[in-house]
Design an enzyme around this catalytic site. Structure first.
Site, PDB file in Angstrom:
ATOM      1  N   TYR A  58       6.664   6.715  -2.543  1.00 17.89           N
ATOM      2  CA  TYR A  58       6.742   5.562  -1.652  1.00 17.89           C
ATOM      3  C   TYR A  58       8.157   5.450  -1.109  1.00 17.89           C
ATOM      4  O   TYR A  58       9.082   5.042  -1.808  1.00 17.89           O
ATOM      5  CB  TYR A  58       6.349   4.276  -2.367  1.00 17.89           C
ATOM      6  CG  TYR A  58       4.934   4.246  -2.895  1.00 17.89           C
ATOM      7  CD1 TYR A  58       3.957   5.113  -2.410  1.00 17.89           C
ATOM      8  CD2 TYR A  58       4.562   3.355  -3.895  1.00 17.89           C
ATOM      9  CE1 TYR A  58       2.662   5.084  -2.891  1.00 17.89           C
ATOM     10  CE2 TYR A  58       3.262   3.314  -4.386  1.00 17.89           C
ATOM     11  CZ  TYR A  58       2.324   4.190  -3.885  1.00 17.89           C
ATOM     12  OH  TYR A  58       1.040   4.158  -4.381  1.00 17.89           O
ATOM     13  N   GLY A 222      -9.156  -4.888   0.272  1.00 22.48           N
ATOM     14  CA  GLY A 222      -9.608  -4.076   1.391  1.00 22.48           C
ATOM     15  C   GLY A 222      -8.518  -3.785   2.397  1.00 22.48           C
ATOM     16  O   GLY A 222      -8.743  -3.871   3.612  1.00 22.48           O
ATOM     17  N   PHE A 225      -8.139  -6.528   4.949  1.00 26.19           N
ATOM     18  CA  PHE A 225      -9.278  -7.034   5.713  1.00 26.19           C
ATOM     19  C   PHE A 225      -9.913  -8.247   5.054  1.00 26.19           C
ATOM     20  O   PHE A 225     -10.295  -9.219   5.728  1.00 26.19           O
ATOM     21  CB  PHE A 225     -10.322  -5.935   5.897  1.00 26.19           C
ATOM     22  CG  PHE A 225     -11.541  -6.405   6.655  1.00 26.19           C
ATOM     23  CD1 PHE A 225     -11.504  -6.499   8.030  1.00 26.19           C
ATOM     24  CD2 PHE A 225     -12.695  -6.781   5.989  1.00 26.19           C
ATOM     25  CE1 PHE A 225     -12.609  -6.960   8.745  1.00 26.19           C
ATOM     26  CE2 PHE A 225     -13.804  -7.247   6.684  1.00 26.19           C
ATOM     27  CZ  PHE A 225     -13.764  -7.332   8.067  1.00 26.19           C
TER      28      PHE A 225
END
Length: 337
Positions: A58, A222, A225
């Site tokens: 990352y 999600g 979302f």
């Protein structure tokens, strides 16, 4: 915050973790600012979160450096989980499971995180050129050396394909787990699990539960979302993985709004201030005492809100309503006129 134990050695963590990837990788890079991310981490810890999930890729490396500033001050408050096994090149990512690399990677992560021991060390991906038992053996050696407390395996990135949409996504992961379990115990598996991606419930979660293995639920919202804060057609930055994800086309985001609406209906029954995101996390928490959702964020507000989901208890009626929601649809399933 409620505490949960994962793995045969009963690793103790807060019921909700914090995924730190968005702070330095992938999502909304133009909005990635170190000071704001640090505030989010500290706010999460103050709210009872302990598990911080990162990886050497990352950034690469910059997320571990960021968290190292936190661990230097608050090591006793943190259960640090990081990963090895993926190398980031110019526009590509490759697996590296060679034992000598794993040992070097661990030492480098320890330096960046400013700690003497990693609470959980996960293999990010198996290297197809190296028997996974060899990689796992090197990782087990790190436990013997006192550099790592426990080992895990990441199954994030497993995806349904257009060619085989009903295939068991985690069959290969289970085979890998069975192999490495013969070398050294697996404490945790990290895999996607959410209301719109429940595939791990079929075999992976029961397999882990029967063997005392914890499941760290990645992307439990999600990829944003299920929070209901994303606008269909709003667009994403070019390097944001959602820009290429079949569920994040404008059409699919509109088609999958019934999932968000269902989460909001349940949230409304639990009173003012309860959000769709908290219901989504509470659903994950309800899937088993060995499950710890790890929602990612770089914002203090969302970090505190996500932590609050640990105190939300869904009723049987809530769970039944969520189970009856339509399955999420992919872009290739969308009916064309």
């Amino acid at each position: 915050m409620e505490r949960r134990t994962i793995g045969a050695t009963a690793l103790d963590v807060g019921a909700v973790g914090l995924g730190c990837m968005p702070m330095n990788w992938a999502y909304g890079r133009s909005e990635q600012r170190g000071d704001r991310s640090l505030r989010a981490v500290h706010a999460a810890l103050d709210a009872g979160v302990s598990l911080l999930d990162t990886a050497d890729m990352y950034g690469p490396f910059t997320n571990e450096l960021l968290l190292g500033r936190v661990l230097k001050e608050r090591r006793a408050d943190v259960f640090v989980s990081t990963k090895c096994g993926l190398l980031v090149g110019d526009g590509h990512v490759v697996a590296n499971g060679r034992p000598e690399y794993v040992r070097r990677a661990c030492d480098a992560s320890l330096r960046r995180l400013q700690t003497d021991v990693l609470d959980l060390y996960l293999l990010h991906r198996a290297d197809p050129e190296v028997p996974v038992e060899e990689t796992w053996g090197a990782m087990a050696g790190l436990v013997a050396a006192g550099k790592v407390r426990a080992l895990g395996l990441s199954a994030v990135g497993v995806r349904r394909t257009r060619r085989s949409p009903t295939a068991d996504l985690y069959e290969g992961t289970i085979r890998q787990l069975a192999r490495v379990q013969q070398v050294f115990p697996v404490a945790a598996v990290q895999a996607e699990l959410s209301v719109w991606a429940p595939e791990a419930l079929a075999r992976l979660l029961p397999w882990c539960g029967a063997r005392g293995i914890g499941l760290l639920a990645a992307m439990p919202l999600g990829s944003g979302f299920l929070t209901g804060t994303l606008t269909p057609g709003g667009g994403f930055e070019p390097d944001d993985p959602r820009a290429r994800h079949p569920r994040f086309t404008a059409e699919m985001m509109a088609a999958n709004q019934p999932l968000v609406a269902g989460l909001r209906r349940v949230a409304a029954r639990h009173g003012d201030g309860v959000t769709a995101a908290q219901v989504a996390l509470a659903w994950v928490l309800a899937q088993g005492r060995h499950v710890v959702p790890v929602p990612g964020t770089k914002r203090e507000r969302w970090a505190v809100e996500n932590a609050g989901a640990a105190g939300l208890r869904l009723t049987d009626g809530d769970l039944a309503e969520l189970a009856a929601l339509p399955a999420a649809r992919e872009s290739w399933e969308y009916p064309r006129s």
